[in-house]
Design a protein around this motif. Sequence first.
Motif, mmCIF file in Angstrom:
data_model
loop_
_atom_site.group_PDB
_atom_site.id
_atom_site.type_symbol
_atom_site.label_atom_id
_atom_site.label_comp_id
_atom_site.label_asym_id
_atom_site.label_seq_id
_atom_site.Cartn_x
_atom_site.Cartn_y
_atom_site.Cartn_z
ATOM 1 N N PRO A 120 -9.148 -25.739 44.977
ATOM 2 C CA PRO A 120 -9.366 -25.802 43.519
ATOM 3 C C PRO A 120 -8.133 -25.300 42.765
ATOM 4 N N GLU A 121 -7.071 -26.090 42.783
ATOM 5 C CA GLU A 121 -5.765 -25.642 42.301
ATOM 6 C C GLU A 121 -5.724 -25.451 40.785
ATOM 7 N N CYS A 122 -6.292 -26.414 40.052
ATOM 8 C CA CYS A 122 -6.223 -26.396 38.594
ATOM 9 C C CYS A 122 -7.629 -26.278 38.019
ATOM 10 N N LEU A 123 -7.798 -25.435 36.988
ATOM 11 C CA LEU A 123 -9.112 -25.187 36.399
ATOM 12 C C LEU A 123 -9.130 -25.520 34.910
ATOM 13 N N LEU A 124 -10.287 -25.987 34.437
ATOM 14 C CA LEU A 124 -10.520 -26.227 33.013
ATOM 15 C C LEU A 124 -11.894 -25.689 32.653
ATOM 16 N N CYS A 125 -12.001 -25.006 31.515
ATOM 17 C CA CYS A 125 -13.280 -24.479 31.041
ATOM 18 C C CYS A 125 -13.632 -25.107 29.702
ATOM 19 N N THR A 126 -14.946 -25.275 29.460
ATOM 20 C CA THR A 126 -15.411 -25.753 28.159
ATOM 21 C C THR A 126 -16.430 -24.773 27.588
ATOM 22 N N SER A 127 -16.731 -24.950 26.314
ATOM 23 C CA SER A 127 -17.529 -23.959 25.587
ATOM 24 C C SER A 127 -18.982 -23.888 26.040
ATOM 25 N N ILE A 151 -3.565 -17.615 44.585
ATOM 26 C CA ILE A 151 -3.962 -18.055 43.250
ATOM 27 C C ILE A 151 -2.857 -18.912 42.636
ATOM 28 N N SER A 152 -3.273 -19.972 41.956
ATOM 29 C CA SER A 152 -2.329 -20.972 41.473
ATOM 30 C C SER A 152 -2.438 -21.241 39.981
ATOM 31 N N SER A 153 -3.529 -20.851 39.352
ATOM 32 C CA SER A 153 -3.699 -21.144 37.928
ATOM 33 C C SER A 153 -4.696 -20.171 37.332
ATOM 34 N N LEU A 154 -4.749 -20.158 36.011
ATOM 35 C CA LEU A 154 -5.690 -19.304 35.293
ATOM 36 C C LEU A 154 -6.221 -20.069 34.099
ATOM 37 N N ALA A 155 -7.534 -19.989 33.887
ATOM 38 C CA ALA A 155 -8.160 -20.613 32.715
ATOM 39 C C ALA A 155 -9.134 -19.615 32.096
ATOM 40 N N PHE A 156 -9.043 -19.437 30.791
ATOM 41 C CA PHE A 156 -9.965 -18.564 30.088
ATOM 42 C C PHE A 156 -11.253 -19.325 29.775
ATOM 43 N N GLY A 157 -12.390 -18.650 30.002
ATOM 44 C CA GLY A 157 -13.674 -19.270 29.729
ATOM 45 C C GLY A 157 -14.713 -18.228 29.397
ATOM 46 N N GLY A 158 -15.982 -18.624 29.543
ATOM 47 C CA GLY A 158 -17.077 -17.749 29.149
ATOM 48 C C GLY A 158 -17.324 -17.868 27.655
ATOM 49 N N PRO A 159 -18.478 -17.405 27.176
ATOM 50 C CA PRO A 159 -18.834 -17.556 25.761
ATOM 51 C C PRO A 159 -17.864 -16.879 24.808
ATOM 52 N N ASP A 160 -17.146 -15.860 25.286
ATOM 53 C CA ASP A 160 -16.205 -15.139 24.429
ATOM 54 C C ASP A 160 -14.745 -15.372 24.827
ATOM 55 N N LEU A 161 -14.505 -16.316 25.742
ATOM 56 C CA LEU A 161 -13.157 -16.628 26.218
ATOM 57 C C LEU A 161 -12.437 -15.406 26.784
ATOM 58 N N ARG A 162 -13.210 -14.491 27.359
ATOM 59 C CA ARG A 162 -12.622 -13.301 27.968
ATOM 60 C C ARG A 162 -12.831 -13.253 29.482
ATOM 61 N N THR A 163 -13.331 -14.323 30.067
ATOM 62 C CA THR A 163 -13.403 -14.407 31.518
ATOM 63 C C THR A 163 -12.217 -15.229 31.996
ATOM 64 N N SER A 193 -11.126 -10.253 31.087
ATOM 65 C CA SER A 193 -9.836 -10.020 30.457
ATOM 66 C C SER A 193 -9.985 -9.103 29.241
ATOM 67 N N PRO A 194 -9.044 -8.200 29.039
ATOM 68 C CA PRO A 194 -9.082 -7.357 27.842
ATOM 69 C C PRO A 194 -8.713 -8.132 26.575
ATOM 70 N N ILE A 195 -8.128 -9.319 26.749
ATOM 71 C CA ILE A 195 -7.677 -10.139 25.628
ATOM 72 C C ILE A 195 -8.380 -11.483 25.683
ATOM 73 N N MET A 196 -8.787 -11.983 24.528
ATOM 74 C CA MET A 196 -9.430 -13.293 24.438
ATOM 75 C C MET A 196 -8.399 -14.402 24.673
ATOM 76 N N GLY A 197 -8.784 -15.403 25.453
ATOM 77 C CA GLY A 197 -7.914 -16.548 25.656
ATOM 78 C C GLY A 197 -7.890 -17.456 24.439
ATOM 79 N N ARG A 198 -6.836 -18.219 24.318
ATOM 80 C CA ARG A 198 -6.762 -19.199 23.233
ATOM 81 C C ARG A 198 -7.602 -20.419 23.602
ATOM 82 N N PRO A 199 -8.475 -20.899 22.702
ATOM 83 C CA PRO A 199 -9.286 -22.073 23.036
ATOM 84 C C PRO A 199 -8.392 -23.282 23.319
#
Length: 329
Positions: free
Chosen positions: A27-34, A287-299, A315-321
């Motif tokens: 699972p090299e590349c990840l994408l999250c949706t709302s 690990i090869s990539s990182l994607a922010f997700g979860g309801p608050d974009l902090r996972t 994450s201590p910081i919210m990801g950019r949508p």
Amino acid sequence: MSATAPLLDLSAITFLGGGLGDGLERPECLLCTSNGDLYSSDGRGGVALSGPSGLREIFRAAAGSETLLPNGIALQRDGSFLVTNLHESGGVFRLDRDGKLSEVLRKVDGVDLPATNFVLADDRGRVWVTVSTRQSPRFQAFHKGAADGFVVLIDGKGARIVADKVGYANELQLDRQGQHLYLNETFGRCLTRFNINRFGELSAPTVVTEFGAGTFPDGLAMDVEEHLWVTSPVSNRVIRVAPDGAQTLILEDSDPDHLAAVEVAYKGGSMGRVHFEEAKSQKLRNISSLAFGGPDLRTAYLGSLLGDGIASFRSPIMGRPPTHWHFNV
């Protein structure tokens, strides 16, 4: 990079479905949706859909299709995916959920696309593609001197190379204003910023930061403060990079002796696939990539070159949508 200990203990790492394995393959590349969907490229020739409880479905290219080793993926509004093919036959394809695979790009500026790394669709409808190296097999470019990667732009004018002679082009991101493109040069060991002009061409490459021993910048994500999050295989590092280039080590799971051996191979020009495939760690598997997700974009979810599951941490910081954040199907 900060010489202090990692900010996160490995006990903070969890896995989807509660276990290390979840039936995924590379699972090299990840994408999250709302809505909580998590998509990952899958080494069996498709894209996997997972949720909090684990794997739900795999969308595979139909039998008889082009040989496909998915690496980068980009979710489209209609639910289809753009997929880069890391197989030596290369190219960019569109994969529908019913398995239909159609060609998007095989040649650009007279060059046949070799193994193709990453794809990103921006909020203006443009598509950005990276090719890490023209060399085959790719491991021949696993050293600092190799600089034959390039970046492709696909827009209303067609497809064209907009940055060339890059030191193993990997994942990229655009800033919120669309004025700059950031690119990881994996074996150049740097994060580079380009200016984006009105026609999409890139200019004025500037090294934002250089990485030290054991760090091979691969995945790239951006948080709401416009800091960049870099993932490194081999060392299993996550590094947050400030706009001025300052680095903060967020996470690491590596073996010092293994990293030392890899460093010798890297500097000696003998680094190869084995140095990735034999990565030693406690929990994370290259690990090869990182994607922010979860309801608050902090996972923060972590892609993997060797794993069969998806790791995450808070994450201590919210990801950019991302552009595809509300592409809920």
